[in-house]
Design an enzyme around this catalytic site. Structure first.
Site, PDB file in Angstrom:
ATOM      1  N   ARG A 149       0.811  -1.213   0.000  1.00  0.00           N
ATOM      2  CA  ARG A 149       0.000   0.000   0.000  1.00  0.00           C
ATOM      3  C   ARG A 149       0.849   1.269   0.000  1.00  0.00           C
ATOM      4  O   ARG A 149       0.472   2.275  -0.604  1.00  0.00           O
ATOM      5  CB  ARG A 149      -0.941  -0.011   1.210  1.00  0.00           C
ATOM      6  CG  ARG A 149      -2.011  -1.091   1.094  1.00  0.00           C
ATOM      7  CD  ARG A 149      -3.033  -0.983   2.190  1.00  0.00           C
ATOM      8  NE  ARG A 149      -4.095  -1.961   2.010  1.00  0.00           N
ATOM      9  CZ  ARG A 149      -5.159  -2.049   2.804  1.00  0.00           C
ATOM     10  NH1 ARG A 149      -5.288  -1.224   3.839  1.00  0.00           N
ATOM     11  NH2 ARG A 149      -6.090  -2.956   2.578  1.00  0.00           N
ATOM     12  N   ASP A 168     -12.800  12.170  10.808  1.00  0.00           N
ATOM     13  CA  ASP A 168     -11.938  11.081  10.355  1.00  0.00           C
ATOM     14  C   ASP A 168     -10.528  11.631  10.209  1.00  0.00           C
ATOM     15  O   ASP A 168     -10.331  12.849  10.084  1.00  0.00           O
ATOM     16  CB  ASP A 168     -12.425  10.512   9.014  1.00  0.00           C
ATOM     17  CG  ASP A 168     -11.927   9.090   8.770  1.00  0.00           C
ATOM     18  OD1 ASP A 168     -12.668   8.142   9.066  1.00  0.00           O
ATOM     19  OD2 ASP A 168     -10.780   8.935   8.311  1.00  0.00           O
TER      20      ASP A 168
END
Length: 292
Positions: free
Chosen positions: A52, A161
């Site tokens: 990733r 978030d």
């Protein structure tokens, strides 16, 4: 060629020729992520982290993980959101775990609106809101409850978030139609505008929902600017990334922001068992703050 070299060459090939995540760099990333995000990365996560973060290296024009680690050392905050986005999975959907919304619609919202009709405030926090499906689903049931009761209670939803990409998506309020399976036909017609032209295949949330939702960046491990109190906190599929001490601290902080008798909603695979004595289990992954 040595066995180690052959093994290393195989890893490079499997990695598409990209740089490998060495022991020192992986240990630095593990420590950094735990310290700044509360996420505990096991050795088994190394390949996932490498895969990733390769995208971030390419985006930043970096050729090795050592350079990425140096970037984090120099300015942790500049890359923290991108790093957290890369190593965590924002799995969300409209009306996911429908039993939580049923509880709101059938019991909690009617009671709260009745109790607060003479001037109280109603506040709900979506902690770890990802791309916004959760807070907008909460906004739908809240807007419907306000209309149904004719209430003028000051009601708001806070959505937070750590991921900048997720928050950008949430702010835009644009969703592919195939992401809206959990939204009934009636609610689609009422609370969304169908996209046209370049937005064909998408739907945009209604302005009324936007008015109810405030979207802000927040790291759950850092200081919280809001003081509450909240009637309910949704923290679903977030604490699965945390170790036990981090979960305990987080639940203690949530308890401090909830009204007496306030509700904490966790994800389907999460539990507070053995982690806090401030809550009672009152439903499936639904906890109620004890009244002292």
């Amino acid at each position: 060629m040595t066995t180690a070299a052959v093994s290393n060459f195989g890893a490079v090939v499997a990695n598409g020729g990209g740089p490998l995540l060495g022991d020192a760099e992986f240990q630095f990333l593990r420590d950094f992520v735990y310290r700044h995000c509360g996420i505990a990365l096991s050795e088994q996560k190394r390949q996932l982290v490498q895969g990733r973060l390769l995208r971030r290296l390419r985006a930043l024009g970096l050729k090795e993980f050592a350079s990425y680690c140096e970037l984090l050392r120099k300015d942790p905050d500049a890359e923290l959101g991108e790093l957290a986005s890369a190593i965590s999975t924002n799995v969300t959907a409209f009306f996911r775990e429908m039993h939580h919304y049923d509880l709101l619609v059938e019991q909690l919202l009617p009671r709260w609106l009745e109790e607060k009709k003479h001037g109280g405030r109603l506040r709900i926090w979506s902690a770890g809101c990802a791309t916004g499906e959760e807070p907008y689903a909460l906004a739908m049931v809240l807007a419907e409850a306000l209309e149904r009761t004719g209430s003028h209670v000051d009601a708001r939803i806070l959505a937070t978030d750590l991921s900048p990409q997720a928050l950008e998506h949430a702010q835009a309020g644009m969703y592919a139609l195939d992401r809206m399976e959990g939204v009934s036909t009636e609610r689609r017609r009422r609370w969304f505008l169908r996209g046209e032209g370049q937005y064909e295949g998408y739907a945009c949330v209604h302005q009324r929902l936007r008015e109810l939702v405030t979207i802000q960046p927040l790291n759950l491990l850092h200081d919280w600017p809001m003081r509450g109190p909240f009637d309910a906190i949704f923290c679903r599929n977030v604490v699965i990334y945390f170790d036990k001490p981090t979960k305990q601290r987080l639940f203690e902080r949530y308890a401090g922001l909830l009204v007496p008798g306030g509700y904490l909603f966790l994800g389907h695979s999460e539990s507070m068992h053995g982690l806090s004595d401030a809550f009672d289990l009152v439903g499936r992954t639904v906890y109620r703050k004890r009244v002292s």
